[in-house]
Design a protein around this motif. Structure first.
Motif, short mmCIF file in Angstrom:
data_model
loop_
_atom_site.label_atom_id
_atom_site.label_comp_id
_atom_site.label_asym_id
_atom_site.label_seq_id
_atom_site.Cartn_x
_atom_site.Cartn_y
_atom_site.Cartn_z
N ARG A 157 0.81 -1.23 -0.07
CA ARG A 157 -0.13 0.08 0.06
C ARG A 157 0.97 1.13 0.04
O ARG A 157 0.51 2.34 -0.69
CB ARG A 157 -0.92 -0.18 1.15
CG ARG A 157 -1.91 1.32 1.35
CD ARG A 157 -2.69 1.29 2.55
NE ARG A 157 -1.80 1.67 3.59
CZ ARG A 157 -1.40 3.17 3.82
NH1 ARG A 157 -1.69 3.83 2.87
NH2 ARG A 157 -0.64 3.16 4.77
N ARG A 207 2.33 1.62 -3.40
CA ARG A 207 1.36 2.36 -4.45
C ARG A 207 1.22 3.78 -3.94
O ARG A 207 1.04 4.74 -4.98
CB ARG A 207 0.16 1.57 -4.18
CG ARG A 207 0.07 0.20 -4.85
CD ARG A 207 -1.25 -0.20 -5.04
NE ARG A 207 -1.72 -0.56 -3.77
CZ ARG A 207 -1.66 -1.74 -2.96
NH1 ARG A 207 -1.04 -2.69 -3.66
NH2 ARG A 207 -2.46 -1.76 -2.05
N GLY A 247 4.00 1.72 -7.02
CA GLY A 247 3.16 0.26 -7.15
C GLY A 247 3.66 -0.54 -8.03
O GLY A 247 3.12 -2.00 -8.16
N ASP A 248 4.67 -0.20 -9.21
CA ASP A 248 5.11 -1.22 -10.12
C ASP A 248 6.26 -1.95 -9.52
O ASP A 248 7.03 -2.83 -10.09
CB ASP A 248 5.60 -0.44 -11.29
CG ASP A 248 6.66 0.61 -10.96
OD1 ASP A 248 6.67 1.23 -9.79
OD2 ASP A 248 7.68 0.89 -11.79
#
Length: 132
Positions: free
Chosen positions: A77, A80, A85-86
């Protein structure tokens, strides 16, 4: 030949057993990855920040404390939330199959159990990052 993969190995939570994390870190370095090991007692916030600062491709979390259902999702979380988030989050430790399934559904990468051969982790990372 692509860029060299940068992997952050982290040991979140209060568990003080980091032999497995160190073995994985050494094994991945021996396999040609750039590896950063954060050391013991990291919070998800510290791990996400280190991942950003080190510009890593993946974060490997070693968890034996039983807090995997909190620490792994929170780390993902925060990544991101910080626009990262990748970054692949994968892990290892004693994680029940039903918890693995729930974590996979949340987007977690593969979770390895005790006794996993380094070769298996290396193959997984090379599959996830075929251009490196």
């Amino acid at each position: 030949m692509g860029k060299k993969l940068r992997i952050l190995i982290a040991k979140p939570g209060l568990d003080g057993h980091d032999r497995g994390a160190k073995v994985v870190a050494r094994g991945l370095r021996d396999a040609g990855f750039e590896v950063i090991y954060t050391g013991l007692h990291q919070t998800p916030e510290m791990i996400a920040e280190a991942a950003l600062q080190e510009d890593v491709d993946a974060v490997g979390l070693s968890i034996l404390s039983g807090a995997h259902m909190v620490l792994i999702p929170e780390t993902m979380r925060l990544l991101r939330e910080k626009g990262a988030g990748d970054i692949l989050v994968f892990g290892g430790g004693i994680i029940p199959e039903e918890d693995k399934k729930a974590l996979y559904e949340q987007g977690c990468g593969r979770l390895f159990g005790p006794g996993t051969e380094i070769r298996e982790i290396v193959e997984y990372l090379k599959e996830k990052f075929p251009d490196s």
